[in-house]
Design a protein around this motif. Structure first.
Motif, PDB file in Angstrom:
ATOM      1  N   SER A 133       6.226-118.517  38.687  1.00 44.17           N
ATOM      2  CA  SER A 133       7.301-117.612  39.474  1.00 44.17           C
ATOM      3  C   SER A 133       7.642-118.171  40.824  1.00 44.17           C
ATOM      4  O   SER A 133       8.714-118.058  41.178  1.00 44.17           O
ATOM      5  CB  SER A 133       6.693-116.382  39.513  1.00 44.17           C
ATOM      6  OG  SER A 133       5.647-116.311  40.269  1.00 44.17           O
TER       7      SER A 133
ATOM      8  N   TYR B 226       9.686-110.240  40.131  1.00 43.45           N
ATOM      9  CA  TYR B 226       9.573-109.761  38.935  1.00 43.45           C
ATOM     10  C   TYR B 226      10.997-109.071  38.656  1.00 43.45           C
ATOM     11  O   TYR B 226      11.530-108.962  37.465  1.00 43.45           O
ATOM     12  CB  TYR B 226       8.613-108.620  38.611  1.00 43.45           C
ATOM     13  CG  TYR B 226       8.304-108.356  37.342  1.00 43.45           C
ATOM     14  CD1 TYR B 226       7.202-109.129  36.387  1.00 43.45           C
ATOM     15  CD2 TYR B 226       8.814-107.353  36.612  1.00 43.45           C
ATOM     16  CE1 TYR B 226       6.957-108.411  35.128  1.00 43.45           C
ATOM     17  CE2 TYR B 226       8.513-106.941  35.420  1.00 43.45           C
ATOM     18  CZ  TYR B 226       7.697-107.775  34.670  1.00 43.45           C
ATOM     19  OH  TYR B 226       7.436-107.308  33.319  1.00 43.45           O
TER      20      TYR B 226
ATOM     21  N   ASP C 154      11.681-102.841  39.391  1.00 42.62           N
ATOM     22  CA  ASP C 154      11.539-103.433  37.785  1.00 42.62           C
ATOM     23  C   ASP C 154      10.080-104.296  38.151  1.00 42.62           C
ATOM     24  O   ASP C 154       9.846-105.021  38.537  1.00 42.62           O
ATOM     25  CB  ASP C 154      12.618-104.522  37.841  1.00 42.62           C
ATOM     26  CG  ASP C 154      13.875-103.783  37.651  1.00 42.62           C
ATOM     27  OD1 ASP C 154      14.108-102.823  37.351  1.00 42.62           O
ATOM     28  OD2 ASP C 154      14.844-104.664  38.124  1.00 42.62           O
ATOM     29  N   CYS C 155       9.302-103.422  37.380  1.00 36.09           N
ATOM     30  CA  CYS C 155       7.919-104.135  37.409  1.00 36.09           C
ATOM     31  C   CYS C 155       7.084-103.177  36.179  1.00 36.09           C
ATOM     32  O   CYS C 155       7.559-102.149  35.883  1.00 36.09           O
ATOM     33  CB  CYS C 155       7.138-104.113  38.722  1.00 36.09           C
ATOM     34  SG  CYS C 155       6.599-102.621  39.386  1.00 36.09           S
ATOM     35  N   PRO C 156       5.972-104.000  35.710  1.00 37.79           N
ATOM     36  CA  PRO C 156       5.352-103.067  34.659  1.00 37.79           C
ATOM     37  C   PRO C 156       4.331-101.961  34.844  1.00 37.79           C
ATOM     38  O   PRO C 156       4.428-101.222  34.260  1.00 37.79           O
ATOM     39  CB  PRO C 156       4.264-104.206  34.085  1.00 37.79           C
ATOM     40  CG  PRO C 156       4.343-105.330  35.116  1.00 37.79           C
ATOM     41  CD  PRO C 156       5.352-105.325  36.192  1.00 37.79           C
ATOM     42  N   ASN C 157       3.945-101.651  36.200  1.00 36.09           N
ATOM     43  CA  ASN C 157       3.086-100.797  36.486  1.00 36.09           C
ATOM     44  C   ASN C 157       3.598 -99.540  37.530  1.00 36.09           C
ATOM     45  O   ASN C 157       2.883 -98.631  37.624  1.00 36.09           O
ATOM     46  CB  ASN C 157       1.606-101.290  36.911  1.00 36.09           C
ATOM     47  CG  ASN C 157       1.887-102.021  38.217  1.00 36.09           C
ATOM     48  OD1 ASN C 157       2.699-102.043  38.819  1.00 36.09           O
ATOM     49  ND2 ASN C 157       0.920-102.866  38.462  1.00 36.09           N
ATOM     50  N   HIS C 158       4.456 -99.882  38.181  1.00 31.83           N
ATOM     51  CA  HIS C 158       5.237 -99.072  39.078  1.00 31.83           C
ATOM     52  C   HIS C 158       3.963 -98.412  40.311  1.00 31.83           C
ATOM     53  O   HIS C 158       4.422 -97.397  40.657  1.00 31.83           O
ATOM     54  CB  HIS C 158       5.859 -97.716  38.179  1.00 31.83           C
ATOM     55  CG  HIS C 158       7.068 -98.350  37.437  1.00 31.83           C
ATOM     56  ND1 HIS C 158       8.308 -98.433  37.770  1.00 31.83           N
ATOM     57  CD2 HIS C 158       6.896 -98.794  36.115  1.00 31.83           C
ATOM     58  CE1 HIS C 158       9.050 -99.014  37.008  1.00 31.83           C
ATOM     59  NE2 HIS C 158       8.189 -99.028  35.883  1.00 31.83           N
ATOM     60  N   THR C 159       2.933 -99.144  40.599  1.00 35.24           N
ATOM     61  CA  THR C 159       2.126 -98.640  41.294  1.00 35.24           C
ATOM     62  C   THR C 159       2.683 -98.400  42.741  1.00 35.24           C
ATOM     63  O   THR C 159       2.368 -97.403  43.429  1.00 35.24           O
ATOM     64  CB  THR C 159       0.986 -99.727  41.589  1.00 35.24           C
ATOM     65  OG1 THR C 159       0.337 -99.725  40.249  1.00 35.24           O
ATOM     66  CG2 THR C 159      -0.104 -99.270  42.393  1.00 35.24           C
TER      67      THR C 159
ATOM     68  N   CYS D 175       3.918-104.091  46.034  1.00 35.79           N
ATOM     69  CA  CYS D 175       4.086-104.232  44.774  1.00 35.79           C
ATOM     70  C   CYS D 175       3.539-105.772  44.420  1.00 35.79           C
ATOM     71  O   CYS D 175       4.384-106.737  44.840  1.00 35.79           O
ATOM     72  CB  CYS D 175       5.654-104.173  44.658  1.00 35.79           C
ATOM     73  SG  CYS D 175       6.287-104.249  42.734  1.00 35.79           S
TER      74      CYS D 175
ATOM     75  N   PRO E  30       3.468-107.400  41.440  1.00 32.42           N
ATOM     76  CA  PRO E  30       4.196-108.254  40.486  1.00 32.42           C
ATOM     77  C   PRO E  30       5.591-108.762  41.161  1.00 32.42           C
ATOM     78  O   PRO E  30       5.851-109.950  41.089  1.00 32.42           O
ATOM     79  CB  PRO E  30       4.702-107.208  39.319  1.00 32.42           C
ATOM     80  CG  PRO E  30       3.570-106.226  39.421  1.00 32.42           C
ATOM     81  CD  PRO E  30       3.166-105.906  41.020  1.00 32.42           C
ATOM     82  N   ASN E  31       6.106-108.170  42.250  1.00 31.80           N
ATOM     83  CA  ASN E  31       7.226-108.621  42.767  1.00 31.80           C
ATOM     84  C   ASN E  31       7.073-109.376  44.066  1.00 31.80           C
ATOM     85  O   ASN E  31       7.698-109.937  44.731  1.00 31.80           O
ATOM     86  CB  ASN E  31       8.144-107.360  43.144  1.00 31.80           C
ATOM     87  CG  ASN E  31       9.063-107.158  42.105  1.00 31.80           C
ATOM     88  OD1 ASN E  31       9.680-108.005  41.327  1.00 31.80           O
ATOM     89  ND2 ASN E  31       9.248-105.673  41.714  1.00 31.80           N
TER      90      ASN E  31
END
Length: 156
Positions: A30, A95, A113-118, A135, A137-138
């Motif tokens: 990434s 991400y 836009d990410c898998p867990n939205h924490t 965030c 993932p991002n």
């Protein structure tokens, strides 16, 4: 320890090592992708005023109505905004995209836009929270001017 316990311990260690290896490979991939394509930043302020600065790790020179807040992607500021001016700010991360909303001196992640939205679940921040909105993932952090300056100086 019994033989069964040693086997379980070794399996757990092997899974952890594999997870670390996979995460390292994904991070390197990434990072290469993000270096090949520049991060895009858009700003749409609901009040119509220019209340942000799109580039540079230093905050804007004008005095904010609230306080300067930065959206940090990786080791650089992607977007500065004034917490005293209501608006929405969109930043592209590793991400996907993230939309940050600022309203009445507070800010939060409106969508991401990410898998867990924490980061969305972290709620509203006014600069008094223990840690900035994050965030993973991002690879994006949203923090106050003081926090951002400390973060950037530690990660040079």
């Amino acid at each position: 320890m019994k033989k069964k316990e040693w086997i379980i311990l070794c399996v757990i260690a092997a899974i952890a090592a594999a997870a670390i290896l996979i995460m390292t490979v994904m991070k390197n991939t990434s990072s290469a992708d993000s270096q090949n394509s520049a991060s895009s930043v858009e700003n749409s302020s609901s009040s119509g005023e220019s209340s942000s600065k799109d580039s540079g790790d230093e905050p804007p020179s004008e005095t904010p109505k609230g306080q300067w807040i930065a959206i940090v992607h990786g080791k650089h500021v992607a977007q500065w905004f004034d917490s005293g001016v209501d608006g929405e700010y969109t930043v592209k991360g590793d991400y996907g995209t993230m939309v940050v909303q600022c309203l009445n001196g507070k800010w939060h992640v409106e969508s991401v836009d990410c898998p867990n939205h924490t980061c969305e679940k972290m709620g509203w921040d006014d600069g008094t929270n223990f840690m900035p909105i994050t965030c993973i993932p991002n690879n994006i952090f949203i923090g106050t001017e003081t926090w951002v300056k400390n973060y950037l100086s530690e990660n040079e």
